[in-house]
Design an enzyme around this catalytic site. Sequence first.
Site, PDB file in Angstrom:
ATOM      1  N   VAL A  71      -6.401  -0.887  -3.227  1.00 38.24           N
ATOM      2  CA  VAL A  71      -5.992  -2.048  -2.308  1.00 38.24           C
ATOM      3  C   VAL A  71      -6.711  -2.256  -0.433  1.00 38.24           C
ATOM      4  O   VAL A  71      -6.708  -2.699  -0.087  1.00 38.24           O
ATOM      5  CB  VAL A  71      -4.764  -2.244  -2.283  1.00 38.24           C
ATOM      6  CG1 VAL A  71      -3.420  -2.395  -1.113  1.00 38.24           C
ATOM      7  CG2 VAL A  71      -3.519  -2.252  -3.635  1.00 38.24           C
ATOM      8  N   LEU A 109      -4.626   0.105   1.881  1.00 38.09           N
ATOM      9  CA  LEU A 109      -3.979  -0.340   2.793  1.00 38.09           C
ATOM     10  C   LEU A 109      -3.799  -1.480   3.620  1.00 38.09           C
ATOM     11  O   LEU A 109      -3.958  -1.375   4.981  1.00 38.09           O
ATOM     12  CB  LEU A 109      -3.894   0.885   3.621  1.00 38.09           C
ATOM     13  CG  LEU A 109      -3.703   2.473   3.241  1.00 38.09           C
ATOM     14  CD1 LEU A 109      -4.214   3.218   3.648  1.00 38.09           C
ATOM     15  CD2 LEU A 109      -2.479   2.783   2.694  1.00 38.09           C
ATOM     16  N   CYS A 154      -4.182   8.689   0.944  1.00 35.76           N
ATOM     17  CA  CYS A 154      -4.966   7.660   0.235  1.00 35.76           C
ATOM     18  C   CYS A 154      -6.764   7.877   0.237  1.00 35.76           C
ATOM     19  O   CYS A 154      -7.496   7.412   1.114  1.00 35.76           O
ATOM     20  CB  CYS A 154      -4.935   5.943   1.166  1.00 35.76           C
ATOM     21  SG  CYS A 154      -5.266   4.649   0.657  1.00 35.76           S
ATOM     22  N   GLY A 205       4.351  11.324  -9.260  1.00 29.64           N
ATOM     23  CA  GLY A 205       3.253  10.608  -9.478  1.00 29.64           C
ATOM     24  C   GLY A 205       3.437  10.587 -11.302  1.00 29.64           C
ATOM     25  O   GLY A 205       3.974  11.824 -12.130  1.00 29.64           O
TER      26      GLY A 205
END
Lengths: 302, 259
Positions: free
Chosen positions: A70, A72, A129, A242
């Site tokens: 994506v 962010l 990320c 996770g």
Amino acid sequence: MDISIDLAGIKLNNPVIAAAGTFGNSDEYGQLVNISLLGAVTTKGLSIEPWKGNPYPRMVETVGGLINSVGLQNKGVKDFIADDLPLLRALDAKVIVNIVGKTIEEYAQVASVLDNEVGVDAVEVNISCPNIKKGGSSFGTDPKIAAQVVAAVKKKTKKVVIAKLTPNVTDVSEVAKQVELAGADAISLINTVKAMSVDADTRQSKLATLYGGLSGPAVKPIALRMVHEVSQTVKVPIIGMGGISNTKDALEFIIAGAQAVAVGTATFNNPQTMINIINDIKDYLKDNDLTLKKLSGSLKSN
Amino acid sequence: MIQAKCQIVEKKQVAEKIFVMVFEHAVIASKSKPGQFVHINLGPGSVLRRPFSVYDTYRDTFSILFQVVGSGTNRLATYRPAQSLDVIGPLGHGYPLEGEKPVLVGGGMGLASLKLLHKRFIDSKKDDVRVILGFSSNVCAVEWPEADVCTEDGSLGKKGIVTGLLNEELKSGADAVYACGPEAMLKKVGDATKGKKIPTYLCLERYMACGVGACLSCVCETKTGLKRVCREGPVFKSDDIIFNETGEKKNSAKKKKET
């Protein structure tokens, strides 16, 4: 039964948190989930200016997981404060705002903008990320730079600061140690595992970007090991995440050393996952005559 | 939108690898509007739900139309009547009903989002509603007697693509266009009405994770910025969409093998 926890000074009614990037910014899931019952919600990553994210396709399912790129995408912290924060303030759940930046200065700016906002209980510094070229993972993979980001954020805010770590490193304990020294009040891990999926027919990556980040049940054993390692290294509380999809998964993270847990990908499959975990944890503790405090880090040696 | 266990009351195979599955749920059935979709949990072993257009509604039931193409739809096809699946819906914004002589254009399984729309036009006495369906070859024997069918290889109906038939309808006074199908087709439909002041609504198909607007996996580019296909869509005004060539290419290449 009381399953509230103290997370670096924030009182959560229970240890179950919605993970960043999987629960929107406010009430996206509001029609399906009683958000007030959650311990806390974490917003999608917010930057100082709006970010466009990566091109489509940005998500692919794999066996036992999903890879996203994506990147962010977000409306920027100012629009978040105007549009979403009022909705979040009305909830009983605590609010963790995930923050991102392309430079250390940008992280500090976002933290500064949020510092006086009522209803923001903590900022989670996303140094992990894998989906942005500048910042993100590259900050989190170098213990020294990770510490610099946390220190810069810490300087600009009185809020609780959580450092979110990447699994894409050789020694996660070293990064954890450095961010704790830099002043992190808590540590969350893991972010997604850098991954790839190839279409053999087109001979292209299934994502518009070459790589993405893997989440879901497939990453759980890696996450569990890292949470345990970090719990052996730092004193600050740990939010373990996770691949947590059910109560058993959540309990495993707490036993391995986490004080709280976050659920992400499993919410896509069943939005009730977090609510179910909250209810079932109570039953488990009752049945085993335990408290969360006793359970946390109670892994026995073999 | 609600999340509910919905019992399968009927499963019909309508063509090779193509099924209609009927579910019972009064609220989802009564609230579903044409163009909206349901997000279905396929049970153990699946990480993500799969989105399907609401194909039809009847009393307390709603149905979906799907083709078995990948692991998800394979698993879906194994379910039988009396079993239940967890469904979230109805989701997204559907088609607004406009025009006196509307034309509905479906490409491949895109027709699934148009059946209920057709029914609503008939309900509101728009008997001039026309339906054009295009397939790559003679694979789809979905019963839709009112539809004009074309195939690229001429094996069923007329030989050609949907925009040929659409242009004829536009010449004979069609005043609103609704389309769902592969992005390349949608782009051509949009081009066919460009500048003609004919309202044109396109229903996009995207890979989705959450289905409710939280994850930002399914975004498309529009003149007013990135929009979530699951939340602001899946139906958009043709003029608003900016077609992205990369996404389009990857999307159609992948559709052959997967979902």
